[in-house]
Design a protein around this motif. Structure first.
Motif, PDB file in Angstrom:
ATOM      1  N   THR A 113       0.836  -1.198   0.000  1.00 52.50           N
ATOM      2  CA  THR A 113       0.000   0.000   0.000  1.00 52.50           C
ATOM      3  C   THR A 113       0.874   1.253   0.000  1.00 52.50           C
ATOM      4  OG1 THR A 113      -1.763  -1.149   1.179  1.00 52.50           O
ATOM      5  CG2 THR A 113      -1.774   1.262   1.278  1.00 52.50           C
TER       6      THR A 113
ATOM      7  N   THR B 285      -5.438  -0.939   4.902  1.00 53.94           N
ATOM      8  CA  THR B 285      -5.465  -0.172   3.651  1.00 53.94           C
ATOM      9  C   THR B 285      -6.753   0.606   3.518  1.00 53.94           C
ATOM     10  OG1 THR B 285      -3.963  -1.679   2.510  1.00 53.94           O
ATOM     11  CG2 THR B 285      -5.435  -0.361   1.131  1.00 53.94           C
ATOM     12  N   GLU B 286      -7.881  -0.019   3.850  1.00 53.35           N
ATOM     13  CA  GLU B 286      -9.153   0.708   3.790  1.00 53.35           C
ATOM     14  C   GLU B 286      -9.163   1.850   4.802  1.00 53.35           C
ATOM     15  OE1 GLU B 286     -14.002   0.085   4.224  1.00 53.35           O
ATOM     16  OE2 GLU B 286     -12.688  -1.675   4.024  1.00 53.35           O
TER      17      GLU B 286
ATOM     18  N   VAL C  89     -11.968  -2.650   9.683  1.00 51.31           N
ATOM     19  CA  VAL C  89     -11.640  -2.735   8.267  1.00 51.31           C
ATOM     20  C   VAL C  89     -10.165  -3.070   8.121  1.00 51.31           C
ATOM     21  CG1 VAL C  89     -13.419  -1.043   7.697  1.00 51.31           C
ATOM     22  CG2 VAL C  89     -11.070  -0.273   8.041  1.00 51.31           C
ATOM     23  N   THR C  90      -9.739  -3.397   6.913  1.00 56.06           N
ATOM     24  CA  THR C  90      -8.309  -3.591   6.677  1.00 56.06           C
ATOM     25  C   THR C  90      -7.575  -2.267   6.865  1.00 56.06           C
ATOM     26  OG1 THR C  90      -8.420  -3.110   4.310  1.00 56.06           O
ATOM     27  CG2 THR C  90      -8.805  -5.403   4.982  1.00 56.06           C
TER      28      THR C  90
ATOM     29  N   THR D  85      -6.977   4.790   3.379  1.00 59.78           N
ATOM     30  CA  THR D  85      -7.272   5.312   2.031  1.00 59.78           C
ATOM     31  C   THR D  85      -8.740   5.679   1.899  1.00 59.78           C
ATOM     32  OG1 THR D  85      -7.613   3.057   1.196  1.00 59.78           O
ATOM     33  CG2 THR D  85      -5.419   4.000   0.961  1.00 59.78           C
TER      34      THR D  85
END
Length: 256
Positions: A53, A252-253, A249-250, A256
């Motif tokens: 990421t 990355t989520e 959430v992950t 971002t």
């Protein structure tokens, strides 16, 4: 020296993880194709692995996400009994939650199927070094080998070196380790702002209390696979997040 070209092996891993010819919607299972029942072998569609990421504007070392949202990231140091790890993933999936697992390379050697199990559940997979040594105390060459060794395992199993790198036996990476991680292909180092202290095995109630007493929007929570108390604590933690209007959430989520 740190800005010199990466080794051929590490570079190959990075290139393979970003192969423009790879179909992101269908990656072959490590077990190979399955029969369609009509005499033809067809690839098994599984969730594609994400490349590292990169978020322009964020610091190289990330401790938390936006404080004005409603998301948190539950991140797990990856090692331990695969049955316990699978039970934890099932609990997350039952609640509609996604997590980030930072896997240790020698664990992936012992339990290669776990890499795909994590990704196929919609979760995120990253690098937590090869042997979980005190990476900030190692000479540069040994620290780099810890990072690239795990990256190579991830790439072999999933087609990516993983979304994140998290240093082992430390909350924050030194500037040297941060630079080595970037050299290996990771734009960011993933830290955390909330330690659940579950690795000390204080019991499920204590893990739950530690997390829910301090969690808030944008939190990155440090947890561990391989601990029964963590598995037992996860459902009430997820329920507590839901009651507060937060969702897991992950990473990355989250950022971002």
């Amino acid at each position: 020296m740190l800005r010199a070209a990466a080794s051929a092996a590490a570079a190959g891993a990075l290139v393979a993880g970003c192969d423009p010819h790879r179909d992101p919607g269908a990656v072959r299972s490590p077990g190979g194709p399955k029969s369609s029942g009509a005499g033809h072998a067809t690839p098994v569609p599984v969730r594609a692995a994400r490349p590292p990421t990169r978020v322009p504007g964020l610091p190289v070392q990330i401790e938390h996400g936006p404080r004005n949202g409603r998301a948190v990231a539950l991140t797990f140091h990856g090692r331990g009994d695969p049955k316990m790890a699978t039970a934890l993933l099932r609990e997350a999936e039952r609640a509609g939650a996604k997590v980030t697992v930072l896997a240790i390379g020698d664990w992936l050697d012992e339990q290669p199927a776990m890499a795909r199990r994590i990704l196929d559940g919609g979760h995120e997979l990253g690098n937590h070094t090869m042997h979980h040594r005190d990476i900030c105390a190692l000479p540069a060459a040994e620290a780099y080998a810890e990072i690239t060794g795990c990256a190579a395992r991830l790439n072999k199993l999933t087609g990516s070196i993983g979304s994140w790198f998290r240093p082992s036996q430390t909350r924050r990476a030194t500037p040297l380790v941060t630079e080595l991680a970037r050299k290996a292909g990771y734009p960011h180092v993933l830290s955390y702002d909330l330690d659940s202290l579950d690795a000390n095995d204080p019991g499920a109630a204590a893990v739950q209390r530690t997390v829910l007493d301090s969690v808030g929007p944008g939190s990155v929570v440090s947890l561990h696979l391989g601990h029964a108390g963590t598995v037992a604590a996860l459902p009430p933690i997820l329920d507590g997040l839901r009651r507060r209007g937060l969702r897991a959430v992950t990473t990355t989520e989250l950022v971002t």
